[in-house]
Motif scaffolding. Structure first.
Motif, PDB file in Angstrom:
ATOM      1  N   LYS A 161       0.834  -1.205   0.000  1.00  0.00           N
ATOM      2  CA  LYS A 161       0.000   0.000   0.000  1.00  0.00           C
ATOM      3  C   LYS A 161       0.869   1.255   0.000  1.00  0.00           C
ATOM      4  N   TYR A 162       1.915   1.241   0.801  1.00  0.00           N
ATOM      5  CA  TYR A 162       2.810   2.399   0.888  1.00  0.00           C
ATOM      6  C   TYR A 162       3.474   2.674  -0.462  1.00  0.00           C
ATOM      7  N   HIS A 163       3.996   1.636  -1.105  1.00  0.00           N
ATOM      8  CA  HIS A 163       4.695   1.837  -2.376  1.00  0.00           C
ATOM      9  C   HIS A 163       3.740   2.268  -3.493  1.00  0.00           C
ATOM     10  N   ILE A 164       2.539   1.719  -3.487  1.00  0.00           N
ATOM     11  CA  ILE A 164       1.546   2.128  -4.488  1.00  0.00           C
ATOM     12  C   ILE A 164       1.228   3.608  -4.342  1.00  0.00           C
ATOM     13  N   GLU A 165       1.046   4.051  -3.116  1.00  0.00           N
ATOM     14  CA  GLU A 165       0.742   5.463  -2.876  1.00  0.00           C
ATOM     15  C   GLU A 165       1.935   6.356  -3.219  1.00  0.00           C
ATOM     16  N   GLN A 166       3.134   5.898  -2.884  1.00  0.00           N
ATOM     17  CA  GLN A 166       4.332   6.679  -3.197  1.00  0.00           C
ATOM     18  C   GLN A 166       4.494   6.885  -4.699  1.00  0.00           C
ATOM     19  N   ASP A 167       4.119   5.861  -5.490  1.00  0.00           N
ATOM     20  CA  ASP A 167       4.237   5.936  -6.946  1.00  0.00           C
ATOM     21  C   ASP A 167       2.966   6.456  -7.615  1.00  0.00           C
ATOM     22  N   ASN A 168       1.961   6.793  -6.788  1.00  0.00           N
ATOM     23  CA  ASN A 168       0.690   7.302  -7.304  1.00  0.00           C
ATOM     24  C   ASN A 168       0.077   6.341  -8.336  1.00  0.00           C
ATOM     25  N   MET A 169       0.035   5.058  -7.979  1.00  0.00           N
ATOM     26  CA  MET A 169      -0.451   4.022  -8.887  1.00  0.00           C
ATOM     27  C   MET A 169      -1.739   3.368  -8.369  1.00  0.00           C
ATOM     28  N   GLN A 170      -2.508   4.086  -7.570  1.00  0.00           N
ATOM     29  CA  GLN A 170      -3.729   3.519  -6.988  1.00  0.00           C
ATOM     30  C   GLN A 170      -4.735   3.089  -8.042  1.00  0.00           C
ATOM     31  N   ASN A 171      -4.732   3.723  -9.204  1.00  0.00           N
ATOM     32  CA  ASN A 171      -5.699   3.382 -10.249  1.00  0.00           C
ATOM     33  C   ASN A 171      -5.332   2.102 -11.000  1.00  0.00           C
ATOM     34  N   GLN A 172      -4.081   1.642 -10.849  1.00  0.00           N
ATOM     35  CA  GLN A 172      -3.647   0.452 -11.586  1.00  0.00           C
ATOM     36  C   GLN A 172      -3.262  -0.722 -10.695  1.00  0.00           C
ATOM     37  N   CYS A 173      -2.902  -0.452  -9.462  1.00  0.00           N
ATOM     38  CA  CYS A 173      -2.362  -1.513  -8.606  1.00  0.00           C
ATOM     39  C   CYS A 173      -3.102  -1.594  -7.272  1.00  0.00           C
ATOM     40  N   SER A 174      -3.207  -2.798  -6.755  1.00  0.00           N
ATOM     41  CA  SER A 174      -3.820  -3.007  -5.440  1.00  0.00           C
ATOM     42  C   SER A 174      -3.274  -4.286  -4.831  1.00  0.00           C
ATOM     43  N   GLY A 175      -3.296  -4.345  -3.506  1.00  0.00           N
ATOM     44  CA  GLY A 175      -2.873  -5.541  -2.792  1.00  0.00           C
ATOM     45  C   GLY A 175      -4.039  -6.155  -2.043  1.00  0.00           C
ATOM     46  N   VAL A 176      -4.137  -7.486  -2.091  1.00  0.00           N
ATOM     47  CA  VAL A 176      -5.233  -8.212  -1.451  1.00  0.00           C
ATOM     48  C   VAL A 176      -4.645  -9.308  -0.565  1.00  0.00           C
ATOM     49  N   LYS A 177      -5.164  -9.426   0.641  1.00  0.00           N
ATOM     50  CA  LYS A 177      -4.703 -10.498   1.509  1.00  0.00           C
ATOM     51  C   LYS A 177      -5.413 -11.791   1.130  1.00  0.00           C
ATOM     52  N   GLY A 178      -4.632 -12.861   0.990  1.00  0.00           N
ATOM     53  CA  GLY A 178      -5.243 -14.135   0.636  1.00  0.00           C
ATOM     54  C   GLY A 178      -4.218 -15.237   0.469  1.00  0.00           C
ATOM     55  N   ASP A 179      -4.740 -16.458   0.389  1.00  0.00           N
ATOM     56  CA  ASP A 179      -3.937 -17.662   0.241  1.00  0.00           C
ATOM     57  C   ASP A 179      -4.116 -18.173  -1.184  1.00  0.00           C
ATOM     58  N   TYR A 180      -3.018 -18.322  -1.922  1.00  0.00           N
ATOM     59  CA  TYR A 180      -3.168 -18.727  -3.315  1.00  0.00           C
ATOM     60  C   TYR A 180      -3.566 -20.187  -3.482  1.00  0.00           C
ATOM     61  N   HIS A 181      -3.664 -20.941  -2.386  1.00  0.00           N
ATOM     62  CA  HIS A 181      -4.229 -22.293  -2.471  1.00  0.00           C
ATOM     63  C   HIS A 181      -5.746 -22.243  -2.635  1.00  0.00           C
ATOM     64  N   HIS A 182      -6.368 -21.194  -2.077  1.00  0.00           N
ATOM     65  CA  HIS A 182      -7.827 -21.050  -2.130  1.00  0.00           C
ATOM     66  C   HIS A 182      -8.151 -19.562  -2.279  1.00  0.00           C
ATOM     67  N   MET A 183      -8.148 -19.080  -3.493  1.00  0.00           N
ATOM     68  CA  MET A 183      -8.372 -17.659  -3.743  1.00  0.00           C
ATOM     69  C   MET A 183      -9.857 -17.334  -3.794  1.00  0.00           C
ATOM     70  N   GLU A 184     -10.202 -16.136  -3.384  1.00  0.00           N
ATOM     71  CA  GLU A 184     -11.602 -15.718  -3.337  1.00  0.00           C
ATOM     72  C   GLU A 184     -12.034 -14.995  -4.616  1.00  0.00           C
ATOM     73  N   PHE A 185     -11.198 -14.998  -5.632  1.00  0.00           N
ATOM     74  CA  PHE A 185     -11.569 -14.402  -6.907  1.00  0.00           C
ATOM     75  C   PHE A 185     -12.517 -15.335  -7.672  1.00  0.00           C
ATOM     76  N   ASP A 186     -13.389 -14.727  -8.465  1.00  0.00           N
ATOM     77  CA  ASP A 186     -14.282 -15.519  -9.312  1.00  0.00           C
ATOM     78  C   ASP A 186     -13.502 -16.201 -10.436  1.00  0.00           C
ATOM     79  N   ASP A 187     -14.111 -17.230 -11.012  1.00  0.00           N
ATOM     80  CA  ASP A 187     -13.522 -17.874 -12.186  1.00  0.00           C
ATOM     81  C   ASP A 187     -13.337 -16.843 -13.305  1.00  0.00           C
TER      82      ASP A 187
END
Length: 281
Positions: free
Chosen positions: A155-181
């Motif tokens: 979050k800090y680096h995204i804000e420092q680079d002013n990239m909020q419109n293109q980048c985001s971080g999500v907490k999660g486990d890549y064994h069981h992701m909460e993203f849709d198919d």
């Protein structure tokens, strides 16, 4: 006695071997064989303990990697920068940061990333690769990370680079992701799949969230075909990597490729990227 005859003695059953030793070779040869049997037993015991420790690390991989990276992230950023991965060396005069940035741009080209696309960074660290790829390609990038502390740095680096419109971080486990198919147009994992307790499950999940025909790049640590599990020096190198980096189990490239195939991916290309540059890493 010839070497071939001695070899035959070595292959005999235990009882006849020891009897032959007493009659033909005397005390020293018997002692040497007893020592050899003891060493074989001790080696077997060490291998059993090593396997038990490996299984324990895999079971505890989430806590190990989370605690490890909470501890080392500030040190990594201080000494290594925002991208926690290796890269082929462009030339003897190239800086590490130049090589890393070039490698990340090459991954973006491989994925065919471009404006309007949405990419997944599976195990995004503190966001360095995400920011580089987003700036280079114009794509949106979502970084997945189970480590709360690293996500704060994302979050800090995204804000420092002013990239909020293109980048985001999500907490999660890549064994069981909460993203849709079929959510993403492409994906990559930069030296993060080595922390998977079940790599096939991770690859299956990444395939699930990708749109049909999308490309996934996995830049993974692996033991090459030169690795010999019977060689104590090789085993020590492998274990030092695991202990020094909070890794549950360093897998061979054959194991990784099989996990990718079994997950449903079609492998378009694989290579030892360490050999790509002008110098060894």
């Amino acid at each position: 006695m010839s070497n071939s005859e001695k070899d035959n003695v070595e292959n005999a059953d235990h009882a006849s071997l020891m009897n032959y030793n007493r009659t033909a070779y005397g005390h020293d040869f018997v002692r040497d064989n007893v020592t050899r049997y003891v060493k074989q037993f001790e080696r077997g015991k060490e291998e059993s303990e090593r396997e038990a420790n490996r299984k324990k690390r895999i079971q505890e991989v989430r806590d190990i990697s989370d605690n490890f990276y909470t501890l080392v992230t500030d040190f990594y950023e201080y000494g290594y920068g925002r991208s926690f991965h290796f890269a082929p060396v462009l030339s003897a005069s190239s800086s590490m940061q130049e090589c890393i940035a070039a490698y990340e741009r090459d991954i973006a080209r491989t994925i065919k990333a471009g404006p309007g696309m949405k990419l997944l960074d599976a195990g995004c660290g503190v966001g360095g690769p995400m920011l580089q790829i987003a700036k280079f390609s114009g794509a949106q990038v979502v970084g997945l990370n189970p480590c709360e502390y690293q996500l704060k740095r994302v979050k800090y680096h995204i804000e420092q680079d002013n990239m909020q419109n293109q980048c985001s971080g999500v907490k999660g486990d890549y064994h069981h992701m909460e993203f849709d198919d079929c959510t993403f147009d492409g994906a990559y994992a930069l030296e993060s799949s080595v922390y998977a307790r079940d790599p096939e499950q991770v690859y299956r999940e990444i395939l699930r969230v990708l749109k049909p025909g999308a490309i996934f790049v996995d830049s993974a640590w692996a033991m090459t075909d030169a690795y010999d599990p019977q060689n104590p020096e090789h085993v020590k190198i492998k274990e030092d990597i695991e202990i020094g980096n909070g890794v549950p189990d360093m897998r061979t490239q054959a194991v990784i490729l099989e996990a990718i195939r079994r997950s449903g991916f079609e492998i378009l290309e694989y290579k030892n990227a360490q050999c790509d540059g002008k110098l060894p890493w």
